[in-house]
Scaffold this active site. Sequence first.
Site, short mmCIF file in Angstrom:
data_model
loop_
_atom_site.label_atom_id
_atom_site.label_comp_id
_atom_site.label_asym_id
_atom_site.label_seq_id
_atom_site.Cartn_x
_atom_site.Cartn_y
_atom_site.Cartn_z
N CYS A 19 9.81 15.16 3.09
CA CYS A 19 10.80 16.17 3.45
C CYS A 19 11.47 15.83 4.77
CB CYS A 19 10.16 17.55 3.53
SG CYS A 19 9.64 18.16 1.94
N ARG A 57 4.55 2.20 1.16
CA ARG A 57 4.49 2.51 2.59
C ARG A 57 4.41 1.28 3.47
NH1 ARG A 57 3.23 8.27 4.06
NH2 ARG A 57 3.39 9.36 2.10
N TYR A 101 -5.90 4.16 -2.09
CA TYR A 101 -4.71 4.73 -1.45
C TYR A 101 -5.12 5.44 -0.15
CZ TYR A 101 -0.91 7.77 -0.22
OH TYR A 101 0.08 8.41 0.51
N GLY A 149 -4.25 7.87 1.69
CA GLY A 149 -4.42 9.33 1.79
C GLY A 149 -5.75 9.80 1.22
N SER A 200 11.51 10.73 9.50
CA SER A 200 12.86 10.43 9.97
C SER A 200 13.30 11.41 11.06
CB SER A 200 13.86 10.35 8.83
OG SER A 200 13.89 11.55 8.13
N ARG A 210 -2.21 10.96 -2.91
CA ARG A 210 -3.43 11.75 -2.77
C ARG A 210 -3.80 12.33 -4.13
NH1 ARG A 210 -1.47 15.77 0.54
NH2 ARG A 210 0.01 14.62 1.80
#
Length: 623
Positions: free
Chosen positions: A269, A387, A216, A218, A273, A81
């Site tokens: 962060c 990604r 991109y 974002g 996951s 971004r």
Amino acid sequence: MPSWKISPSDQAKIDELNNPKLSKIINDAAELMQPDEIWVFTDDPKDAEKIRLSAIEFHEEKNLAIKGHTLHYDNYDDQGRAPGQTQVLLPPGQKLSRGLNYMEREKGLKEIFDIMKGVMKGHKMIVRFFCLGPVNSQFSICAVQITDSFYVAHSEDLLYRGGYEQFKKLKNKDDFFYFWHSQGELLPNFTTKNLDKRRIYIDPLENRVLSVNNQYAGNSLACKKLSLRLAINKAHKESWLAEHIFISAFYSSDKKRKTYFAGAYPSMCGKTSTAMIPGGTIVGDDIAYVRAGSNGEYRAANIERGIFGIIQDVNAKDDPVIFDALMSPKEIIFSNVLEKEGKVYWVGMGDKNFQYPTKGYNHSGDWEKGKKDVEGKEIPLSHPNSRFTLRLEDLSNVDEALHDPNGVEIQGLLYGGRDTDTSVPVAESPNWDHGVFVGATIESETTAATIGKSGIRASSPFANMDFIIIPLAKYIENHFKFGKLLKKHPKVYATNYFLKGADGQWLNSKLDKKIWILWAEGRIHGVYDAIDTPIGKIPKYEDLAKLFADTFSGRIYSQQEYIDQFSLRAGKYLEKFDRMEKLFKEEPNMPQQFWDELNAIRAKVKALKEKMGKDIISPFELK
Ligand code: SPV
Ligand code: MN
């Protein structure tokens, strides 16, 4: 006569919606950006296929060896971004909070319209309709994407629900978001050329975003972070919340209880996951709209139906569900990874014996190990923000409520940042307001998802800071107020997966997050006692020891590990509170509840530190 072509059948698709505002928007976009042709798409799967094939035909994506897999590249300097070139357009005199750019609306519009003038010459203008949220749901918002990028349109097909039919049902025909995007002129490698003229301008007054000279996701994918910004503005006026959260269900070890959690984590962060913890089922990994349900419960619906996830470190051991999905035939777009002979590779995909190629093609062009960028820094095999994009329904752990128009009831809220030296791995807030304080004070090291320096500690309230286009104090106040609409408050957990010991080593393994979640799940259902501390309720040693042993086939969790992880680092917490005080003092009209929480928690931590006569207090001393 317009200078662009549109087929009678495409024109009929627009006319059928019988929406004057929409027709005007499409016309205005074409007049400004001057495409050669307009292509209009409905929710018909044949239309989606045409987009997918066009992305390949126009070289925005290329086929890989595995069926359905394609690969896209963004410019080397368009890998995240771009807050520096993102502006919120506001009426004169209106202001935003720290870190967010804003400019006078008229001036901004003039500037970006100048850049967008004729930018689609030689391109096709794609018109697509989406539904942000499940179809036929009070959570959802209609959106129109206009773009000249088939990669953008293809990605959105994987990530969002078709909205053409929803547009037909719009009660208020003006009530939708719209987005004009152009990737601009392309370099010979089909990435955006004029990054100096990259602009992402958010125009809340018109419920639209204008975005140009970028690819991109974002920055370009309207339905993602561009719509999140508009939704935060809309939610604020209508007493709901637009959040940067995942939604997943976690289960008791006997599988008898199913509990939905939501969680906010800044980029990199551990959000995806956490959402994908083995044994759980996933509703969404990025953005949800939240409303108070009829019984006063916290209800959330995923606005997406796919994942645009970070691929670095996705491997068979740490992220088995995603890894399996990435290895099998299905529609997946990979971006900015290394390609060699039709196969893709990324950093952290294998164990220590894995043979990574030493040559190939990546976001920097032809690549070989040791290649350096203009600043002399070694270029990794894949970009840290590279990604994958896929549909949630293509994952084995998709939750049955993905498309439920009522969303799901959230009973646990998780907040976390990237914090190496302060917060314990998990702590439960004693009440809603304490939880709001925890969400408001999320801090994280900056990461590669935002262009700029990595590794600087940044405050990101509710992991949403980049998208809060209303005054921050108002946004935080909305969370306190939202608590008043609830009768069944979710329990709130501060989590931290990134704590390090005095020797600089991680104190936890990646999979340990499952234990914190299972503990939270048990707490919600009254299974575990907890230790009351000034920063919240923390687990007891015996409960964690049993959870580790049961979950990880007898793994022994030592008392020393517990002490290292759950000691209250009082001095560090006090430093954090001082940082927060300084930062939030700059915000006009912060809600009093915020200061009440800060002052109360700080006073308790100080008192404890003085009573114990030390900076770091073992959890065994807190009993
Ligand atoms: C994030 O960084 O939070 C993402 C990816 O979800 S982006 O689309 O860049 O926002
Ligand atoms: Mn995100």
